[in-house]
Design a protein around this motif. Structure first.
Motif, PDB file in Angstrom:
ATOM      1  N   VAL A  69       0.729  -1.276   0.085  1.00 43.20           N
ATOM      2  CA  VAL A  69      -0.046   0.033   0.100  1.00 43.20           C
ATOM      3  C   VAL A  69       0.926   1.285  -0.084  1.00 43.20           C
ATOM      4  O   VAL A  69       0.508   2.359  -0.782  1.00 43.20           O
ATOM      5  CB  VAL A  69      -0.777   0.019   1.134  1.00 43.20           C
ATOM      6  CG1 VAL A  69      -1.560   1.188   1.291  1.00 43.20           C
ATOM      7  CG2 VAL A  69      -1.933  -1.098   0.977  1.00 43.20           C
ATOM      8  N   THR A  74      -3.310   2.791  -2.744  1.00 40.43           N
ATOM      9  CA  THR A  74      -4.470   2.077  -2.258  1.00 40.43           C
ATOM     10  C   THR A  74      -5.350   1.545  -3.344  1.00 40.43           C
ATOM     11  O   THR A  74      -5.966   0.435  -2.901  1.00 40.43           O
ATOM     12  CB  THR A  74      -5.340   2.984  -1.145  1.00 40.43           C
ATOM     13  OG1 THR A  74      -5.645   4.211  -2.078  1.00 40.43           O
ATOM     14  CG2 THR A  74      -4.530   3.298   0.065  1.00 40.43           C
ATOM     15  N   ARG A  75      -5.687   2.265  -4.353  1.00 39.16           N
ATOM     16  CA  ARG A  75      -6.623   1.589  -5.202  1.00 39.16           C
ATOM     17  C   ARG A  75      -6.322   0.118  -5.822  1.00 39.16           C
ATOM     18  O   ARG A  75      -7.157  -0.569  -5.834  1.00 39.16           O
ATOM     19  CB  ARG A  75      -6.741   2.687  -6.491  1.00 39.16           C
ATOM     20  CG  ARG A  75      -7.760   2.096  -7.538  1.00 39.16           C
ATOM     21  CD  ARG A  75      -7.955   3.199  -8.612  1.00 39.16           C
ATOM     22  NE  ARG A  75      -8.751   2.525  -9.992  1.00 39.16           N
ATOM     23  CZ  ARG A  75     -10.043   2.425  -9.725  1.00 39.16           C
ATOM     24  NH1 ARG A  75     -10.749   2.277  -8.722  1.00 39.16           N
ATOM     25  NH2 ARG A  75     -10.352   1.618 -10.934  1.00 39.16           N
ATOM     26  N   PHE A  78      -6.756  -2.635  -3.271  1.00 39.10           N
ATOM     27  CA  PHE A  78      -8.000  -2.925  -2.706  1.00 39.10           C
ATOM     28  C   PHE A  78      -8.917  -3.404  -3.615  1.00 39.10           C
ATOM     29  O   PHE A  78      -9.628  -4.649  -3.396  1.00 39.10           O
ATOM     30  CB  PHE A  78      -8.535  -1.490  -2.268  1.00 39.10           C
ATOM     31  CG  PHE A  78      -9.895  -1.517  -1.737  1.00 39.10           C
ATOM     32  CD1 PHE A  78      -9.854  -1.576  -0.281  1.00 39.10           C
ATOM     33  CD2 PHE A  78     -11.247  -1.449  -2.519  1.00 39.10           C
ATOM     34  CE1 PHE A  78     -11.457  -1.910   0.363  1.00 39.10           C
ATOM     35  CE2 PHE A  78     -12.288  -1.486  -1.664  1.00 39.10           C
ATOM     36  CZ  PHE A  78     -12.498  -1.732  -0.375  1.00 39.10           C
ATOM     37  N   THR A 131      -5.801  -1.437   2.980  1.00 36.44           N
ATOM     38  CA  THR A 131      -6.207  -0.452   2.239  1.00 36.44           C
ATOM     39  C   THR A 131      -7.136   0.104   2.781  1.00 36.44           C
ATOM     40  O   THR A 131      -7.382   1.464   2.790  1.00 36.44           O
ATOM     41  CB  THR A 131      -6.574  -0.900   0.821  1.00 36.44           C
ATOM     42  OG1 THR A 131      -7.293  -2.093   1.045  1.00 36.44           O
ATOM     43  CG2 THR A 131      -5.061  -1.261   0.088  1.00 36.44           C
ATOM     44  N   THR A 134      -6.277   2.551   5.472  1.00 38.67           N
ATOM     45  CA  THR A 134      -5.479   3.483   4.982  1.00 38.67           C
ATOM     46  C   THR A 134      -6.289   4.509   4.141  1.00 38.67           C
ATOM     47  O   THR A 134      -6.027   5.864   4.352  1.00 38.67           O
ATOM     48  CB  THR A 134      -4.453   2.930   4.033  1.00 38.67           C
ATOM     49  OG1 THR A 134      -3.517   1.881   4.816  1.00 38.67           O
ATOM     50  CG2 THR A 134      -3.163   3.988   3.653  1.00 38.67           C
ATOM     51  N   GLU A 200      -7.404   6.712  -6.283  1.00 40.06           N
ATOM     52  CA  GLU A 200      -6.187   6.559  -5.424  1.00 40.06           C
ATOM     53  C   GLU A 200      -6.015   7.777  -4.415  1.00 40.06           C
ATOM     54  O   GLU A 200      -6.408   8.607  -4.718  1.00 40.06           O
ATOM     55  CB  GLU A 200      -5.057   6.623  -6.379  1.00 40.06           C
ATOM     56  CG  GLU A 200      -3.574   6.662  -5.940  1.00 40.06           C
ATOM     57  CD  GLU A 200      -3.558   5.397  -4.902  1.00 40.06           C
ATOM     58  OE1 GLU A 200      -3.189   5.684  -3.761  1.00 40.06           O
ATOM     59  OE2 GLU A 200      -3.801   4.349  -5.605  1.00 40.06           O
ATOM     60  N   HIS A 202      -3.642   7.627  -1.675  1.00 39.51           N
ATOM     61  CA  HIS A 202      -2.229   7.484  -0.898  1.00 39.51           C
ATOM     62  C   HIS A 202      -1.116   7.899  -1.673  1.00 39.51           C
ATOM     63  O   HIS A 202      -0.101   8.460  -0.989  1.00 39.51           O
ATOM     64  CB  HIS A 202      -2.166   5.898  -0.480  1.00 39.51           C
ATOM     65  CG  HIS A 202      -1.250   5.648   0.769  1.00 39.51           C
ATOM     66  ND1 HIS A 202      -1.777   6.533   1.761  1.00 39.51           N
ATOM     67  CD2 HIS A 202      -0.242   5.080   0.802  1.00 39.51           C
ATOM     68  CE1 HIS A 202      -0.715   6.122   2.762  1.00 39.51           C
ATOM     69  NE2 HIS A 202       0.290   5.265   2.140  1.00 39.51           N
ATOM     70  N   GLY A 351       0.113   2.640   5.630  1.00 42.82           N
ATOM     71  CA  GLY A 351       0.012   0.954   5.292  1.00 42.82           C
ATOM     72  C   GLY A 351       0.569   0.283   6.008  1.00 42.82           C
ATOM     73  O   GLY A 351       0.086  -0.721   6.479  1.00 42.82           O
TER      74      GLY A 351
END
Length: 432
Positions: A69, A74-75, A78, A131, A134, A200, A202, A351
């Motif tokens: 992550v 993140t996207r 996840f 994720t 986060t 997204e 992060h 993360g």
């Protein structure tokens, strides 16, 4: 409400919906597989191994998922985690139909299909858990982080028992394969929702951070929150859930004329409902008071009282009150605890911090039954439940010690927590 706030609410809602739907796959197998043990000729040991396989694989995948992550954002993890869990859920269907002659190309080894699916499920679950929290941290600030963490944790929590209930009903009415097909469809729906709605949060653009795969977060905030999580889940999932059916049978307690097994499910549901309600309330209160620690201490004290009452429970009424208090204590700590982790952790390490927290939580939940069941057999229920009552007290001491070590205060407000996180970020940048 501003456009940004609306967008953030949509993201949080999508995460909650996705984790809720995919949680069906984790729960639907529980009321079905024990009965399949006889039908498929699977030994009780193998049934237990299949049911717990996802927890063991997630235990090893948690930390790498957190690193991933922080490295790629993140996207992608996840959505990938959702898809992996969908594939794993479909593996239950394959296990059930592998013996059909027309499907000669599928190996007729249902136990292996179930075991492999549970292992794969755990890996996907690690990615989703790392994720989800986060994302909540990324799109929240101190005024909303606790409530958002509680809501997301509630989505994760309620998906599993709903899967247990619905899986049992569908398997009874339409058969086992139908139940697994429905669970797969819900998991696919969760994947589609995640792909369509989760942005997204992060990293920016196509930027990839240079994060070592072995860079596990062992900072004071991550270990402090993780150890509190360990203690709470050891007592709640590990000890209470593992021993409650035995406690009811030993004390001849039941509800609505059900036996100990069915009654234990009802009491567990009581704790889950209480936990779900107080997950949001605990986080919300910590946001409004601008201090996480008092809220956490109150709910840890609630867990303490609940387990003391459980040790002394001699009627359905006292047992119900004890379960309500234990559920409220566990739920009430969840939102503020994850929010505290986000408050104290620099964004670029969130993360990995969540990964460390999840590792310690899974160890606590997995170790609880291994320790509590033999000890209950040796010493009885009262000493074990009293020992479980002590765990939240120990967790409170660890919490205060860790927060003081990090901030120089026992009861820091949100501003002090954020200043500590910024100082940690600057220190990390200089070290790099």
């Amino acid at each position: 409400m501003s456009g940004a706030e609306t967008s953030h609410s949509v993201v949080i809602g999508a995460v909650i919906l996705s984790t809720f739907f995919v949680g069906f796959g984790g729960g639907v197998i529980f009321p079905i597989l024990p009965n399949l043990g006889i039908v498929l000729g699977i030994s009780p040991f193998l049934v237990g191994l299949i049911l717990s396989a996802n927890r063991f694989s997630r235990l090893f995948a948690n930390a790498p998922a957190g690193v991933l992550v922080d490295r790629v954002g993140t996207r992608k993890p996840f959505v990938a985690g959702m898809i992996v869990q969908s594939v794993a859920t479909f593996g239950y269907v394959v296990a059930m139909i592998s013996a059909r002659p027309e499907l000669w190309f599928l190996p007729d080894i249902p136990a292996a299909w179930f075991l492999g699916s549970r292992i794969i499920w755990g890996v996907g679950s690690a990615a989703v858990f790392a994720t989800a929290y986060t994302i909540a941290s990324d799109v929240s600030d101190g005024s909303s982080r606790g409530a958002n963490m509680g809501l997301i944790r509630g989505g994760v929590l309620f998906g599993f028992p709903c899967g247990v209930v619905i899986g049992g009903l569908i398997s009874e009415l339409s058969g086992t394969v139908s139940a697994f097909v429905v669970a797969t469809l819900f998991a696919v729906l969760a994947s589609v929702i995640a792909y369509a709605t989760i942005p997204e949060t992060h990293i920016e653009g196509d930027e990839h951070r240079s994060v070592s795969p072995w860079d596990v977060d062992t900072s004071v905030p991550a270990l402090t929150v993780g150890l509190v999580n360990f203690a709470v889940l050891f007592a709640y999932i590990g000890a209470l859930f593992a021993t409650l059916v035995l406690f009811l049978d030993r004390n001849d307690l039941s509800v609505f004329g059900f036996d100990a097994q069915a009654s234990s499910g009802i009491f567990m549901a009581v704790t889950v409902v209480a936990a779900g309600v107080f997950m949001f309330l605990g986080g919300y209160v910590s946001d409004r008071t601008e201090s996480r620690i008092p809220t956490l201490l109150v709910f840890l004290a609630t867990s303490f009282i609940g387990f003391i009452m459980l040790a002394m429970a001699d009627s359905v009424v006292t047992l119900t009150v004890a379960c309500l208090l234990i559920g409220a204590g566990q739920g009430g700590t969840s939102g503020p605890l994850m929010a505290l982790l986000a408050d104290l952790t620099p964004d670029e390490r969130m993360g990995r911090a969540v990964g460390t927290n999840n590792v310690l939580g899974d160890i606590g939940g997995g170790l609880g039954p291994i320790v509590s069941l033999p000890l209950v057999d040796l010493f009885g229920f009262w000493p074990i439940y009293v020992a479980c009552a002590v765990l939240p007290v120990v967790a409170g001491a660890i919490l205060l010690g860790g927060v003081y070590r990090e901030t120089g205060r026992f009861l820091p407000n949100l501003q002090a927590l954020e200043e500590s996180a910024r100082a940690s970020s600057r220190t990390s940048e200089h070290a790099d």
